[in-house]
Scaffold this motif. Structure first.
Motif: not given
Length: 914
Positions: A519-528
């Motif tokens: 899944n992705f956050d509001q910035n389009g980044d995945p959980i690191a």
């Protein structure tokens, strides 16, 4: 799939279609031509000949069209991968035609990423539970890790095939109606479908350039390796997503890593790119939280010339830090390591960013320099089922279709394919001198980064990126008519959608890949999530990337970084290098910053008196409470030592013994005098006053005991009045005795009645009167400002002196002064009576006793004032005992001597002799 408003670079591109910033980016690709430019096309040699003017306007891309992988489908996913890198720098003079860009290196690892994308798409097409009504295709091109090349490739992907023939396009461009067929012109347009979503690129800087150039077309760009935190800005890059964690998380992990090993003084370098600039900036901000400083920061150009290498290596050599964090890619590291070996620099601890943390190709040439390297690598897939078979399934007939595959084959087996479409050659010697490939070569027989599936990290990101697009299309396909998310509750057609409609579903994607929830956050980044890998040598000399820890951004604060120190191998020795600007300040000291230097450079200053620090590298020392004091190390507050004259110490025991002994002697003399009370010697000089004096002297000796032991308010109330009154009684008795003797010898005239005023009753009254004045002084003192116990910390701050303070200094000195007045009067009378005609003149002995009394108390005053604590009390007791003993022995010792040793003289006849 090509919409009517698609920008087609295979036709004439009008500069009026773009903004000035887009024109600048397009111009760098070489795609813009003069107003009469002809379309990009592939010429057919079998077609009808064309004029020279027409051929001049035709760009031949026949060879380039083989440098791609293409398969048609209902939705064609574009792909950009850096299969070549490190361009040879040329400086055009604009007097001659610029030479083509030459790339020095081919990246087999990047071809594995390409093949992973192809594999994932084919895997999805074979599934019945995901996009069963839709076939995915792919169009993959080489970005060469170069912005102009990447932008040109992106434009090709975004435009697909032309809608009109090249001839029609040319006629429209010239504004002339011509009736010439394609066969007449001799050009065939290359048929490619439009890619509405692009997977790429690897580099952050390249991705930023692509987004800025084609951002207005809302084409989604899904990167598998671009990690710059700047790309998380959704206002600037609204169509960007990635399966690679943002550098913001990697920087936090790096800051915690160097802090964990106590490296507070580290060098930070990076390639001069958006990726490194943003990463270094973030690291400098984040490291402050952990007390880590940068010994130096240095950005070097992408193309490392000798001058740039010399500048970088000079910085590394001159710095005291041996720990270096490098934000770069594999290509830049090769040049740096080559120069380090040349200068024979050893003992460096490299900290790798994720861009080269798993670059095994570096190990082959620089294993001795990279031993013990630590780096954060992105999440690894243990295995992607079927991928290895797909990678190893290459055979010569299929290889001929792509220059990428042909180049891999020729590079790996050092042979030449018949009819090879490969246009790159990176080996030594003549390419044509290579032996022809036999056709029996097998990738199973050799090691290649292409077929190495032990570290599926970027490949896994590519795999997830393809599945992200697939699941977004699946969600689009499941949209119910009249319940869609778009205008008027409409749905998008999965076979004919707009790019901005796809990005809507991609932003909301939530799926599972190989057991991992994506899944992705509001910035389009995945959980690191990162693996901490350590570069170690296998028994056969090859690289072993050992996982020695991990960083999980979803873990609670303080638990995100886990490290197993025991399995780490270091460049030198069996423990981590020390890399600090200043050694840690031990407990008992504090940090003193050096002016004008980084916060990690400081001096250690011992804590001030009364202050402690019980932590390493304390910024401030804390003050102990009133009843505690620092220990010798000044790292702990301990209870203060309480000081008072105790019965348990030698001084107290001695003084106590003298006091008791003096009282016992006084009482013994009383007993002796009672025994010999009828003798002339005892009866002479007023026997009653002698008994009173001896009793009061015994009291004086015992008063000294009130000054020994822990003071309390009640002891203080009794101590000073008892001292003053007891001595007033003694001196009053002596004064009465002396007055009687003096008056007796002065009143010898007949008819004198003076002695009637010095009878026994008058003597007792004088003693009581002399003492009453002292009693009144003491009562006034006790009622106004009485003595009391006090904890004194002013003299010795580490010691609590428990003492009796006088309360009123005036009261104390009045008591002492009154005793002095009585003593002066007594001395004066005794001095006047010293030569009276008496065989045993007691006035002499009283005079000597008063002299001793004065000497003792005159000496006592300065000593009393200049001492403190128990020594003041000891001086006071000594003065009491000395003066009491002076009175006792000077007055009564001669009498005792006669009574005991000269009894024959104890008769009236002897006493009456003159």
């Amino acid at each position: 799939m090509a919409p009517r408003d698609t920008l087609c670079i295979t036709q004439y591109i009008s500069p009026t279609h773009f903004t000035s910033s887009q024109l600048e980016a397009l111009n760098s690709t070489g795609l813009l031509r003069p107003p009469l430019a002809a379309p990009t096309c592939q010429c057919n040699p079998m077609s009808t000949p064309v004029s020279a003017a027409t051929l001049d306007n035709c760009v031949f891309l026949g060879e380039e069209e083989k440098n791609n992988l293409y398969e048609d489908g209902d939705v064609v996913i574009g792909g950009l991968f850096p299969l070549h890198y490190s361009p040879v720098v040329s400086f055009p003079t604009y007097k001659t035609k610029p030479a083509p860009i030459i790339y020095k290196y081919f990246i087999p690892r990047a071809l594995r990423w390409v093949q992973t994308m192809v594999f994932a798409i084919k895997e999805i097409n074979q599934r019945s539970d995901l996009l069963p009504q839709l076939k995915l295709g792919f169009h993959i091109r080489d970005s060469c890790d170069d912005i102009p090349v990447s932008l040109r490739a992106l434009l090709v992907l975004a435009n697909g095939q032309p809608e009109r023939s090249t001839t029609e396009s040319l006629n429209r461009a010239e504004g002339v109606e011509r009736n010439i067929s394609d066969s007449t012109l001799g050009c065939d347009a290359v048929h490619r479908a439009v890619s509405h979503v692009i997977i790429g690129d690897a580099a952050s800087g390249v991705s930023m350039a692509l987004l800025r150039s084609l951002g207005s077309f809302h084409i989604p760009l899904v990167s598998y390796f671009a990690s710059c935190s700047c790309l998380s800005n959704q206002r600037e890059f609204p169509t960007f997503m990635r399966t690679m964690p943002s550098d913001a998380f990697q920087i936090r992990a790096l800051a915690q890593l160097v802090s964990y090993f106590g490296w507070t003084w580290v060098g930070v370098i990076g390639v001069d790119s958006d990726y490194a600039r943003f990463a270094i900036q973030l690291f400098l901000q984040e490291s402050v939280k952990y007390g880590v400083c940068a010994a130096y920061t240095h950005l070097y150009p992408v193309t490392l010339g000798q001058q740039a290498l010399d500048e970088l290596l000079d910085v590394i050599q001159m710095a005291s830090s041996k720990v270096i964090i490098n934000f770069a890619s594999e290509s830049e590291m090769q040049g740096i390591l080559r120069e380090i070996r040349k200068r024979n620099i050893k003992g460096l601890q490299w900290i790798a960013s994720e861009a080269w943390a798993t670059a095994k190709a570096l190990w082959e040439k620089f294993a001795d320099l990279l031993m013990g390297t630590l780096g954060f690598a992105i999440r690894r897939a243990d295995v992607i089922p079927g991928l290895k078979q797909h990678l190893l399934g290459l055979r010569p007939p299929y290889i001929h279709k792509s220059a990428f595959l042909a180049e891999l084959w020729e590079e790996t087996f050092n042979c030449r394919l018949n009819g090879s479409v490969n246009s790159h050659y990176h080996g030594t010697g003549n390419y044509l001198d290579r032996e022809p490939c036999k056709g029996t070569e097998n990738l199973n027989d050799v090691y290649s980064a292409y077929s190495d599936v032990t570290q599926l990290r970027v490949s896994y990101n590519v795999y997830k990126a393809v599945y992200l697009v697939a699941h977004a299309l699946e969600d689009m396909s499941n949209c119910k008519v009249g319940m869609g998310p778009f205008l008027n509750d409409t749905c998008a057609d999965p076979k004919n959608f707009k790019p901005w409609q796809l990005i809507y579903y991609m932003k909301r994607a939530n799926f599972s890949a190989l057991g991992e929830i994506i899944n992705f956050d509001q910035n389009g980044d995945p959980i690191a999530y990162y693996d901490l890998v350590n570069w170690q040598r296998k028994p056969d000399g090859s690289l072993n990337l050992v996982k020695v820890g991990f960083y999980d951004a979803s873990s609670p604060a303080g638990q995100s970084l886990i490290i197993n120190d025991s399995v780490i191998q270091w460049p030198i020795g069996k423990q981590a290098l020390r890399s600090v600007c200043s050694d840690s300040c031990p407990p008992g000291s504090r940090i003193a910053r050096r002016k004008g230097e980084p916060m990690c450079c400081f001096d250690c200053v011992p804590c001030a008196e009364g202050e402690v620090s019980n932590n390493t590298d304390s910024l401030e020392c804390s003050r102990c409470s009133e009843d505690t004091w620092p220990n010798k190390a000044r790292d702990l507050c301990i209870p203060k030592v309480t000081e008072y004259l105790s019965y348990h110490e030698l001084t107290g025991i001695l003084l106590c013994g003298v006091s008791v002994l003096g009282a016992c002697i006084s009482l013994s003399i009383i007993g002796m005098f009672l025994t010999y009370k009828d003798t002339p010697l005892v009866r002479a000089n007023n026997m009653e006053l002698s008994f009173l004096l001896l009793m009061f002297l015994a009291v004086c000796f015992l008063v000294g005991l009130l000054f020994i032991g822990e003071p309390s308010d009640w002891f203080c109330y009794l101590r000073y009045p008892a001292f003053g009154i007891s001595f007033a009684l003694c001196i009053s008795c002596l004064l009465a005795k002396t007055a009687v003797v003096l008056m007796a010898f002065r009143s010898t005239l007949p008819g004198s009645t003076v002695m009637k005023w010095f009878g026994p009753n008058q003597q007792r009254a004088s003693v009581l009167l002399g003492t009453a004045v002292q009693v009144i002084i003491c009562l006034i003192w006790l009622l106004t400002s009485p003595p009391h116990a006090n904890n004194n910390t002013n003299y010795h701050r580490a010691t609590i002196i428990i003492e009796c303070v006088t309360g009123s200094e005036v009261g104390f000195w009045c008591v002492l002064g009154y005793i002095g007045i009585l003593a002066c009067m007594c001395f004066l009378m005794a001095f006047l009576a010293r030569k009276l005609p008496d065989n045993f003149n007691e006035a002499k002995f009283i005079t000597f006793s008063m002299l001793i009394f004065f000497v003792v108390w005159i000496t006592f005053i300065p000593v009393y004032v200049s001492t403190a604590g128990k020594y003041t009390v000891a001086v006071h007791i000594f003065a009491i005992l000395a003066s009491a003993n002076g009175l006792l022995f000077c007055i009564f010792a001669p009498k005792c001597y006669i009574i005991i040793f000269k009894p024959e003289k104890n008769n009236k006849k002897t006493l009456m002799q003159r």
